[in-house]
Design a protein around this motif. Structure first.
Motif, PDB file in Angstrom:
ATOM      1  N   GLU A 345       0.736  -1.109  -0.098  1.00  0.00           N
ATOM      2  CA  GLU A 345       0.020   0.062  -0.013  1.00  0.00           C
ATOM      3  C   GLU A 345       0.862   1.229  -0.125  1.00  0.00           C
ATOM      4  N   LYS A 346       2.040   1.101   0.730  1.00  0.00           N
ATOM      5  CA  LYS A 346       3.015   2.335   1.104  1.00  0.00           C
ATOM      6  C   LYS A 346       3.331   2.717  -0.422  1.00  0.00           C
ATOM      7  N   SER A 347       3.611   1.515  -1.180  1.00  0.00           N
ATOM      8  CA  SER A 347       4.344   1.747  -2.583  1.00  0.00           C
ATOM      9  C   SER A 347       3.334   2.179  -3.524  1.00  0.00           C
ATOM     10  N   GLN A 348       2.142   1.908  -3.056  1.00  0.00           N
ATOM     11  CA  GLN A 348       1.179   2.463  -4.219  1.00  0.00           C
ATOM     12  C   GLN A 348       0.863   3.826  -4.253  1.00  0.00           C
ATOM     13  N   GLU A 349       1.481   4.584  -2.979  1.00  0.00           N
ATOM     14  CA  GLU A 349       1.245   5.903  -3.205  1.00  0.00           C
ATOM     15  C   GLU A 349       2.328   6.727  -4.258  1.00  0.00           C
ATOM     16  N   PRO A 350       1.567   7.807  -4.639  1.00  0.00           N
ATOM     17  CA  PRO A 350       2.440   8.279  -5.915  1.00  0.00           C
ATOM     18  C   PRO A 350       3.816   8.644  -5.522  1.00  0.00           C
ATOM     19  N   PRO A 351       4.621   8.638  -6.319  1.00  0.00           N
ATOM     20  CA  PRO A 351       6.009   8.759  -5.936  1.00  0.00           C
ATOM     21  C   PRO A 351       6.137  10.392  -5.636  1.00  0.00           C
ATOM     22  N   GLN A 352       7.012  10.582  -4.514  1.00  0.00           N
ATOM     23  CA  GLN A 352       7.321  11.917  -4.270  1.00  0.00           C
ATOM     24  C   GLN A 352       8.773  12.066  -4.075  1.00  0.00           C
ATOM     25  N   ASP A 353       9.289  13.071  -4.629  1.00  0.00           N
ATOM     26  CA  ASP A 353      10.738  13.682  -4.356  1.00  0.00           C
ATOM     27  C   ASP A 353      10.850  14.237  -2.813  1.00  0.00           C
ATOM     28  N   SER A 354      12.043  13.766  -2.384  1.00  0.00           N
ATOM     29  CA  SER A 354      12.132  14.241  -0.953  1.00  0.00           C
ATOM     30  C   SER A 354      13.511  14.062  -0.588  1.00  0.00           C
ATOM     31  N   VAL A 355      13.874  14.930   0.479  1.00  0.00           N
ATOM     32  CA  VAL A 355      15.124  14.854   1.021  1.00  0.00           C
ATOM     33  C   VAL A 355      15.127  13.557   1.788  1.00  0.00           C
ATOM     34  N   ILE A 356      16.028  12.755   1.694  1.00  0.00           N
ATOM     35  CA  ILE A 356      15.735  11.469   2.591  1.00  0.00           C
ATOM     36  C   ILE A 356      16.863  11.776   4.069  1.00  0.00           C
ATOM     37  N   ALA A 357      17.782  12.470   3.848  1.00  0.00           N
ATOM     38  CA  ALA A 357      18.555  12.740   4.931  1.00  0.00           C
ATOM     39  C   ALA A 357      19.771  13.731   4.566  1.00  0.00           C
ATOM     40  N   THR A 358      19.858  14.550   5.757  1.00  0.00           N
ATOM     41  CA  THR A 358      21.088  15.715   5.523  1.00  0.00           C
ATOM     42  C   THR A 358      22.002  15.138   6.475  1.00  0.00           C
ATOM     43  N   TYR A 359      23.178  14.899   5.956  1.00  0.00           N
ATOM     44  CA  TYR A 359      24.369  14.547   7.040  1.00  0.00           C
ATOM     45  C   TYR A 359      25.152  15.759   7.331  1.00  0.00           C
ATOM     46  N   GLU A 360      25.226  16.106   8.602  1.00  0.00           N
ATOM     47  CA  GLU A 360      26.173  17.174   9.020  1.00  0.00           C
ATOM     48  C   GLU A 360      27.350  16.940  10.052  1.00  0.00           C
ATOM     49  N   GLU A 361      27.958  15.676   9.328  1.00  0.00           N
ATOM     50  CA  GLU A 361      29.090  15.145  10.311  1.00  0.00           C
ATOM     51  C   GLU A 361      30.348  16.058  10.038  1.00  0.00           C
ATOM     52  N   HIS A 362      30.314  16.812   8.887  1.00  0.00           N
ATOM     53  CA  HIS A 362      31.557  17.610   8.493  1.00  0.00           C
ATOM     54  C   HIS A 362      31.476  19.068   9.025  1.00  0.00           C
ATOM     55  N   GLU A 363      32.903  19.523   9.122  1.00  0.00           N
ATOM     56  CA  GLU A 363      32.861  20.547   9.730  1.00  0.00           C
ATOM     57  C   GLU A 363      33.410  21.741   8.906  1.00  0.00           C
ATOM     58  N   ASP A 364      33.781  21.157   7.563  1.00  0.00           N
ATOM     59  CA  ASP A 364      34.263  22.104   6.654  1.00  0.00           C
ATOM     60  C   ASP A 364      33.585  21.821   5.430  1.00  0.00           C
ATOM     61  N   SER A 365      34.047  22.564   4.382  1.00  0.00           N
ATOM     62  CA  SER A 365      33.229  22.349   3.105  1.00  0.00           C
ATOM     63  C   SER A 365      33.363  20.812   2.515  1.00  0.00           C
ATOM     64  N   VAL A 366      32.522  20.298   2.043  1.00  0.00           N
ATOM     65  CA  VAL A 366      32.538  19.011   1.496  1.00  0.00           C
ATOM     66  C   VAL A 366      32.979  19.062   0.105  1.00  0.00           C
ATOM     67  N   TYR A 367      33.884  18.530  -0.583  1.00  0.00           N
ATOM     68  CA  TYR A 367      34.265  18.734  -1.945  1.00  0.00           C
ATOM     69  C   TYR A 367      34.032  17.516  -2.747  1.00  0.00           C
ATOM     70  N   ALA A 368      33.756  16.242  -1.975  1.00  0.00           N
ATOM     71  CA  ALA A 368      33.690  15.088  -2.830  1.00  0.00           C
ATOM     72  C   ALA A 368      32.778  14.110  -1.987  1.00  0.00           C
ATOM     73  N   VAL A 369      31.811  13.502  -2.763  1.00  0.00           N
ATOM     74  CA  VAL A 369      30.966  12.622  -2.220  1.00  0.00           C
ATOM     75  C   VAL A 369      31.071  11.428  -3.327  1.00  0.00           C
ATOM     76  N   ASP A 370      30.848  10.126  -3.090  1.00  0.00           N
ATOM     77  CA  ASP A 370      30.614   9.215  -3.907  1.00  0.00           C
ATOM     78  C   ASP A 370      30.113   7.873  -3.424  1.00  0.00           C
ATOM     79  N   TRP A 371      29.316   7.036  -4.037  1.00  0.00           N
ATOM     80  CA  TRP A 371      29.008   5.925  -3.763  1.00  0.00           C
ATOM     81  C   TRP A 371      30.000   4.823  -3.904  1.00  0.00           C
ATOM     82  N   SER A 372      29.732   3.832  -2.924  1.00  0.00           N
ATOM     83  CA  SER A 372      30.886   2.642  -3.078  1.00  0.00           C
ATOM     84  C   SER A 372      30.288   2.087  -4.323  1.00  0.00           C
ATOM     85  N   SER A 373      31.508   1.234  -4.932  1.00  0.00           N
ATOM     86  CA  SER A 373      31.282   0.521  -6.160  1.00  0.00           C
ATOM     87  C   SER A 373      30.819  -0.976  -5.790  1.00  0.00           C
TER      88      SER A 373
END
Lengths: 403, 781
Positions: A345-373
């Motif tokens: 039922e949950k998946s039947q809901e219309p798709p909605q774009d949203s922010v899943i999470a905001t990570y604030e562990e960094h204290e300086d500018s984040v210049y690079a992010v990447d997914w694990s391969s």
């Protein structure tokens, strides 16, 4: 979220981060450091998923400070960096005491900083998979083995191709395509193209498209995004004023060949359909400063990761423009118990774009992010102060996507 | 004497009352005092007819029938003292005497009257006897007369009969003569054109001729007549068809034809056909007025023409038709209704075309007057021909026009808003060319606000004409309810405010984000305008509207608070965008200055770089600009020596801790602990954070953006020793001048600290300049 997080602090500033693309078993990232005073290094970061332990191996990169790093998609041991060094330091100066010497050199009136790109091979004993423990501190650090130099080149430029046989580098207003031969030990300039227009046009970044048999590259210069066909080195499309200000990064949707994400100094992340470039398909405006990095998840392209100089990493769920049709993954036979029905039922809901999470562990500018391969639910982010943080996609979302 | 005589009458009432309680107790119980009174007055009336008083049995009553002198005397003797007895005796004697003399007078008078009556009766007896004789004579005479009369009648009997017969023959002959003369008369009438007369003659003769048509002679007459009648009918038809004459004559023709027994159905068709021809003529002339050529008469004249020409004609036709063909029944009425509907719709189409031409004009009063006339005119045929629905259609047209007017006014307001924005743009662009100060921002804002407000008021006044009492359609339900609430309030006023917000917001979303498209001052001005709307103007305008258009409609309307929230949101977005744009301008300056310089081979700094001065100048200019429209706002308490701070600390605090330890993989991870702890205690800086509505907040936002850009740019460069020192000098200079603009000067410190620290990190040979030297250079610059 806290449980899913692991972090490590590198002893130096760092901007360059890449997953070891050809490695699909171990979760491994490569980080290049940036220091003017000490020898620069490539840190090989291994993450033990079960124990939440990060271990790292250091490889010396004495040529200069690393602005950009990319791993070969075919050969685990091959990586390319883009680095800068003092003019005179390039003449093969190696070994200790380099920092001191270079300082001397900079004092000279005619000193210059030159940027180069090179392809390297990691020492063979590392390849089986980072058993070298951090306690083994006494052993001297291994150095990278230089395979070939790509000249001239710009920061943030070398881009490994899908087959690991070609590299593109960007130099000012030129885009250069190199063929790597003889297990990457030799690079020959295959073709090149240059930007034409008034003023001094400079490429800022580029990205290989994983589609079309790796024959396309997208580049950014100032506020424009251009697509290139590497077979003819001609421009395919051009998104003029894609962003209000400088475009910082690009990424292709791994599953939808015409979809492209871009980010830039106007704090926005935009999603484009390259067949119709008049308007972005979608625009995100969640960051409060320049967005330096945008990455699609390799398997689930609704997951989009962005890193910004507001020190935040944001994981967004772009369901509405993803390749996964929602709800179809549920098999009717599995719907035996209530919970699954509820999930459906949950998946039947219309798709909605949203922010899943905001990570604030960094204290300086984040210049690079990447997914694990290796693990599609895991990603790393690197801030300027050298902190590398590894996070996982929230479990609830993961199950939601999988079920 | 008179008093005594009168006393017993009225006196008997009160005199009786003491005895009353026992006898009349039941009556006394009736409480109403008035009833008692009534009762007594009634009993008095009755008492007059009765021989005795109310208590006839009382023997002591002097006037009573049962008066017993003995009892009375006994009573007197017993009850009264001597003096009173004496008094009553004299009194009684006096009364007896008076009564005696009265009686004498009465008897005498009566006797006289009796004698004169006897005389009169005797005289009457004599007269009657004489009269009786004369009556007898009269009776005998009458008998003689009767006899004679009978004899005369008998002799005249048969003559009378003959005369009667002759008279009958005469009348018949006259009729016959009329019949025989009929053809010639008819011919003459037709020749003279007295059709009415002819039809009357024919009508009179028709029945007779019909009856006697079996007789050859009559038959001939009838034939003649029929021929003439046919001719007559033909002529009438001819006249009818020619139709040059007006509707009344036509109606007359039709009436005559009907009298001639022409088939009503056909006539009715023909009548309508003719009427159609005439009305179409009217419509054509109207259309010609409408025409493609511009010099059409104004709309009022047009509706007047239409009203008098077409609608008047239609009225006449309808009235005549209903009079003539009343016998046709519902079918005829339906025919007429269809006729009116068809022509009416064509008329409406013309009117609508004309009104459409009027849409562009700004003058409502003329239009409303024209509509009023149009609507008023159609009431008459509307009442006459309810089935044709003309009045409803007219009302519909009026409503449609009113709606369109509302739309037109909305567009007008939007255009006025855009126009005033263009004026502002020009005013903003002008001073630079003229080289002197143009009107201030505050003045421009006031101009814009007042011009919009006056336009709104003008529109309201103009639209208000539609609901004026003297206008015939203002009491229609639409104009009393929906027009006011949904039309004026919602679509015009609320719609305008919304569109104003949208227009303003569109400046934020314009693709030319590089700042070239919209002058920043305009953004600032619009933001203030929207904020003013939020605080006061919206509620003022809506109150004004509600007052002018007493909204009776209960349909939901947009509450003031929603609009205010929208306006506030718009103001916030505009101001945020202003901050972004201005921040970007300064950022670009700083970025260029960092990117284009060769920091490695720069010389020892002697001056603050010009670009930094420019940054301070621009910031000051922005400060002034914002100050014109926004309040100061609060700032954190200043530390006393804020401008004295120098950057000696940076080069040491951060990177020394980080780079001191050895560079082996085994190095402890707490190398940058110091800097991290330092950061832990400072708040995270949101660079592009929303701003508040005051000057300090705006300036803080701009400076944050600029300095963050500087930081990021510095990190991408490599600095020589003197490059670092130059950055040091520049930052100190910014420090000296920028702190005063921001809410929290710590913020400027923090960001500039970061800049210098980053520059130091990016310098292979970081030898910071002496703080004192830095200060000297900055003061000199």
């Amino acid at each position: 979220v806290e449980d899913d997080m692991a972090s490590v602090d590198l002893p130096s500033d760092a901007r360059a981060l890449t997953p070891q693309t050809a490695e699909t078993d171990a979760i491994r990232f490569l980080v290049g450091t940036q220091s003017l005073k000490y020898d620069n290094q490539v840190h090989v970061i291994d993450f033990d998923d079960e124990n939440n332990i990060i271990s790292k191996t250091v490889l010396l990169h004495q040529a200069g400070e690393i602005w950009h790093i990319s791993a070969s998609p075919a050969d685990r041991g091959v990586l390319a960096t883009c680095y800068s060094q003092g003019e005179c330091a390039r003449g093969g100066l190696t070994g200790g005491g380099l920092g001191q010497q270079r300082a001397e050199l900079f004092r000279a009136a005619d000193s210059k900083v030159v940027t180069c790109a090179a392809v390297w091979r990691m020492p063979a004993e590392l390849e089986p998979g980072g058993q070298e423990s951090p306690e083994d501190a006494a052993s001297p650090a291994h150095a990278l083995e230089l395979l070939c130099l790509l000249e001239p080149a710009m920061p943030r430029a070398p881009l490994g191709a899908g087959d690991g046989k070609r590299v593109v580098s960007l130099a000012d207003s030129h885009i250069l395509l190199w063929d790597l031969e003889g297990s990457s030990s030799q690079a020959t300039l295959a073709s090149s193209a240059s930007l034409e227009g008034k003023g001094q046009l400079k490429f800022t970044t580029g990205r290989w498209s994983p589609h079309h048999n790796c024959s396309q590259v997208a580049t950014a210069n100032d506020t424009a995004i251009r697509g290139w066909d590497t077979r003819t080195m001609s421009q395919i499309y051009c998104i003029e004023s894609a962003h209000g200000q400088l475009v910082r990064d690009l990424d292709f949707n791994p599953n939808k060949q015409y979809y492209l994400a871009s980010c830039g100094d106007d704090c926005k992340v935009k999603f484009w359909d390259t067949r119709n470039v008049a308007e972005p398909v979608k625009t995100l405006e969640e960051h409060s400063h320049w967005v330096w990095n945008v990455r699609y998840n390799h398997s689930h392209d609704q997951l989009v990761l962005t890193g910004s100089s507001d020190s935040r990493v944001i994981l967004s769920n772009m369901v509405s423009i993803s390749s996964e049709p929602f709800g179809h993954l549920v098999d009717d036979d599995d719907l035996s118990d209530q919970e699954e029905r509820r999930l459906e039922e949950k998946s039947q809901e219309p798709p909605q774009d949203s922010v899943i999470a905001t990570y604030e562990e960094h204290e300086d500018s984040v210049y690079a992010v990447d997914w694990s391969s290796a693990d599609p639910w895991l990603f790393a982010s690197l801030s300027y102060d050298g902190r590398l943080v590894i996070n996982r996609v929230p479990r609830a979302l993961k199950y939601h996507i999988l079920l | 004497m008179a008093a005594a005589a009168a006393a017993p009458g009225p006196g008997s009432g009160p005199g009786d009352s003491p005895e009353g309680p026992e006898a009349e107790a039941p009556e006394r119980r009736r409480k109403a005092h008035g009833m008692l009174k009534l009762y007594y007055s009634l009993s008095e009336g009755e008492a007059a007819g009765r021989p005795s008083g109310p208590d006839p049995l009382d023997p002591t009553d002097l006037n009573g029938a049962h008066f017993d002198p003995e009892v009375y005397l006994d009573k007197l003797r017993r009850e009264c003292p001597l003096a009173q007895l004496m008094d009553s005796e004299t009194d009684m004697v006096r009364q007896i005497r008076a009564l005696d003399s009265d009686m004498q007078t009465l008897v005498y008078e009566n006797y006289n009257k009796f004698i004169s009556a006897t005389d009169t009766i005797r005289k009457m007896k004599n007269d009657f006897r004489k009269m009786e004789d004369e009556m007898d004579r009269l009776a005998t005479n009458m008998a003689v007369i009767t006899d004679f009369s009978a004899r005369i009648s008998a002799t005249l009997q048969d003559r009378h009969e003959r005369i009667t017969k002759l008279a009958g023959v005469h009348a018949l002959l006259r009729k016959l003569q009329f019949l025989f003369e009929l053809p010639s008369r008819l011919t003459k009438c037709v020749e003279l054109g007295a059709y009415g007369q002819a039809v009357r003659y024919q009508g009179r003769a028709r029945a007779v001729l019909q009856q006697y048509q079996h007789l050859p002679s009559f038959r001939a007459i009838q034939d003649d007549c029929q021929v003439i009648t046919a001719r007559l009918a033909q002529q009438l038809r001819q006249r009818f068809r020619e139709g040059g004459s007006g509707a009344p004559e036509q109606a007359e023709c039709v009436e005559l034809l009907l009298a001639l027994g022409e088939p009503a159905e056909e006539l009715c068709e023909e009548f309508l056909a003719h009427a159609r021809g005439r009305l179409e003529e009217e419509l054509r002339s109207l259309e010609a007025e409408l025409g493609p050529s511009p010099p059409a008469p104004d709309v009022l004249e047009f509706t007047d023409h239409g009203g008098s020409g077409f609608v008047g004609g239609l009225c006449q036709v309808a009235a005549a038709y209903q009079e003539l063909f009343a016998a046709q029944g519902p079918a005829g009425a339906e025919k007429l209704a269809a006729f009116a509907r068809e022509l009416g719709s064509r008329y409406f189409a013309l009117v609508e075309r004309r009104l459409a031409q009027e849409q562009g004009s700004g003058d409502n009063s003329l239009l409303v007057r024209a509509l009023d006339r149009f609507h008023r005119r159609l009431r008459a045929p509307g009442a006459l021909l309810a089935a044709a629905g003309l009045a409803e259609a007219a009302t519909e047209i009026v409503e449609r026009v009113a709606r369109e007017r509302l739309g037109h006014h909305l567009q007008g307001l939007q255009a006025a808003f855009l126009g005033s924005l263009t004026d502002v743009r020009q005013a903003l662009a002008a001073p630079r060319i003229a080289g002197k100060e143009g009107p201030g921002l505050a003045e421009l804002l006031a101009n814009v606000a007042s011009s919009i407000l006056s336009h709104i008021k003008a529109s309201l006044a103009s639209v208000h004409l539609f609901t004026a009492k003297e206008v015939s359609f203002s009491n229609k339900p639409y104009f009393r309810g929906e027009f006011c609430s949904q039309g004026v309030r919602e679509s015009l006023i609320v719609g305008f405010i919304r569109s104003m917000c949208q227009t303003a917001q569109s400046f934020c979303d314009s693709p030319g984000e590089k700042g070239g498209a919209t002058p920043p001052a305009l953004l600032l001005l619009l933001s203030r305008l929207c904020l003013d709307y939020e605080t006061a103007t919206i509620s003022y305008i809506l109150t004004l509207t509600d007052e002018q258009f007493l909204v009776q409609d209960q349909s939901p309307v947009t509450p003031v608070s929603t609009l205010c929230a929208e306006a506030r949101e718009t103001a916030r977005r505009l101001l945020t965008h202003y901050v972004k744009v201005q921040g970007l301008v300064i950022s670009q300056m700083l970025r260029k200055s960092v990117e284009t310089r060769d920091w490695l081979s720069t010389l020892e700094p002697r001056n603050v770089r010009a670009v930094m001065k420019r940054v301070v100048e621009d910031t000051t200019a922005i400060d002034v600009q914002v100050g014109l429209l926004y309040e100061e706002g609060v700032r954190k308490a200043q530390s006393s020596d804020s401008s004295k701070r120098t950057f000696s600390v940076y080069s040491s605090s951060r990177q020394q801790g980080r780079y001191a330890p050895s560079y082996t993989p085994s190095a402890p991870m707490d190398t940058n602990l110091l800097s991290n702890i330092q950061k832990l205690f400072s708040e995270r800086i949101d660079v592009f954070s929303p701003v508040e509505f005051n000057k300090v907040s705006v300036l803080t936002g701009i400076i944050k953006i600029s300095l963050k850009t500087l930081l990021e740019c510095v990190r991408l460069r490599t600095f020589g020793r003197f490059g670092l020192q130059q950055v040091q000098v520049d930052c100190h200079f910014l420090q000296l001048y920028l702190w005063r603009f921001v809410a929290d000067e710590e913020l400027v410190h923090l960001l500039l600290d970061e800049v210098v620290a980053s520059a130091a990190l990016r310098c292979p040979d970081p030898v910071p300049m002496e703080p004192s030297v830095v200060e000297v250079i900055c003061e000199r610059g």
